[in-house]
Design a protein around this motif. Structure first.
Motif, short mmCIF file in Angstrom:
data_model
loop_
_atom_site.label_atom_id
_atom_site.label_comp_id
_atom_site.label_asym_id
_atom_site.label_seq_id
_atom_site.Cartn_x
_atom_site.Cartn_y
_atom_site.Cartn_z
N THR A 179 42.70 -12.08 -1.79
CA THR A 179 42.44 -11.85 -3.45
C THR A 179 43.06 -10.81 -4.12
O THR A 179 42.84 -10.70 -5.24
N MET A 180 43.58 -9.85 -3.24
CA MET A 180 44.07 -8.45 -3.85
C MET A 180 44.85 -7.88 -3.02
O MET A 180 44.85 -7.82 -1.92
N PRO A 181 45.61 -7.01 -3.60
CA PRO A 181 46.70 -5.99 -2.82
C PRO A 181 45.70 -4.97 -2.24
O PRO A 181 44.63 -4.59 -2.55
N LEU A 182 46.33 -4.40 -0.95
CA LEU A 182 45.44 -3.28 -0.19
C LEU A 182 45.19 -2.16 -1.14
O LEU A 182 44.08 -1.64 -0.85
N GLN A 183 45.94 -1.63 -1.90
CA GLN A 183 45.52 -0.62 -2.64
C GLN A 183 44.56 -0.95 -3.70
O GLN A 183 43.82 0.02 -3.98
N GLN A 184 44.26 -2.00 -4.28
CA GLN A 184 42.98 -2.40 -4.85
C GLN A 184 41.86 -2.37 -4.07
O GLN A 184 40.94 -2.10 -4.60
N TRP A 185 42.01 -2.98 -2.96
CA TRP A 185 40.92 -2.94 -1.98
C TRP A 185 40.56 -1.33 -1.69
O TRP A 185 39.28 -1.07 -1.54
N SER A 196 39.81 1.02 11.34
CA SER A 196 40.95 0.82 11.50
C SER A 196 42.09 0.17 10.31
O SER A 196 42.23 -0.83 10.19
N ILE A 197 42.30 1.18 9.23
CA ILE A 197 42.82 0.69 8.08
C ILE A 197 44.39 1.22 8.43
O ILE A 197 45.21 0.39 7.58
N CYS A 198 44.74 2.03 9.23
CA CYS A 198 46.14 2.62 9.03
C CYS A 198 47.25 1.39 9.41
O CYS A 198 48.22 1.13 8.83
N PRO A 199 46.70 0.57 10.48
CA PRO A 199 47.82 -0.36 10.83
C PRO A 199 48.01 -1.54 9.94
O PRO A 199 49.17 -1.99 9.47
N ILE A 200 46.93 -1.85 9.00
CA ILE A 200 47.14 -2.71 7.97
C ILE A 200 48.15 -2.18 6.66
O ILE A 200 48.92 -2.80 5.77
N ALA A 201 47.72 -0.85 6.51
CA ALA A 201 48.39 0.01 5.53
C ALA A 201 49.80 0.08 5.64
O ALA A 201 50.64 0.04 4.89
N GLU A 202 50.43 0.10 7.11
CA GLU A 202 51.65 0.33 7.40
C GLU A 202 52.42 -1.05 7.13
O GLU A 202 53.55 -0.97 6.72
N ILE A 203 51.75 -2.01 7.20
CA ILE A 203 52.29 -3.34 6.89
C ILE A 203 52.36 -3.64 5.47
O ILE A 203 53.29 -4.02 4.77
N ALA A 204 51.48 -3.39 4.92
CA ALA A 204 51.20 -3.64 3.33
C ALA A 204 51.90 -2.90 2.55
O ALA A 204 52.50 -3.34 1.28
N PHE A 205 52.19 -1.64 2.80
CA PHE A 205 53.02 -0.65 2.19
C PHE A 205 54.34 -0.63 2.62
O PHE A 205 55.23 0.52 2.19
N ALA A 206 54.90 -1.59 3.71
CA ALA A 206 56.30 -1.13 4.07
C ALA A 206 57.33 -1.38 3.20
O ALA A 206 58.47 -0.56 3.20
#
Length: 114
Positions: free
Chosen positions: A43-49, A73-83
């Motif tokens: 429902t939203m991009p990671l930066q909004q979450w 463990s947020i870093c692994p999803i951030a690496e993908i979301a912000f690639a």
């Protein structure tokens, strides 16, 4: 001590979201916030979450002196979301890795720390 360190990281994450111009004035809808998917990824991009879920919830825990999460463990999803953002997002990814490490005692980060 852990509350202070967590507070410091939350402020740094907020500052980095602002620096990247990912901080928004318009919150997601109540429906978006009610998502049951991890990180509200449907429902939203990671930066909004980060802005509307993680930061306020963590701040509430600190303010109430309640136990902080021990498994995070947020870093692994951030690496993908912000690639697609390339190196511009590395400082934010590093801060999220720092938060993971502080709270869970482990860091799962594949990009080099800057």
């Amino acid at each position: 001590m852990k509350y202070q360190q967590t507070q410091h990281l939350l402020l740094a994450i907020q500052a980095e979201l602002c620096h990247l111009q990912w901080w928004t004035a318009t919150p997601p809808s109540a429906t978006a916030l009610a998502s049951q998917a991890p990180f509200c990824c449907d429902t939203m991009p990671l930066q909004q979450w980060l802005q509307y879920v993680l930061l306020p919830r963590m701040q509430a825990l600190i303010d109430a002196q309640l136990p902080l999460p021990a498994q995070i463990s947020i870093c692994p999803i951030a690496e993908i979301a912000f690639a697609e953002s390339g190196t511009a997002a590395f400082p934010l990814i590093n801060l999220l890795g720092d938060l993971d490490e502080l709270l869970s005692g482990k860091r799962e980060q594949s990009i080099a720390r800057v």
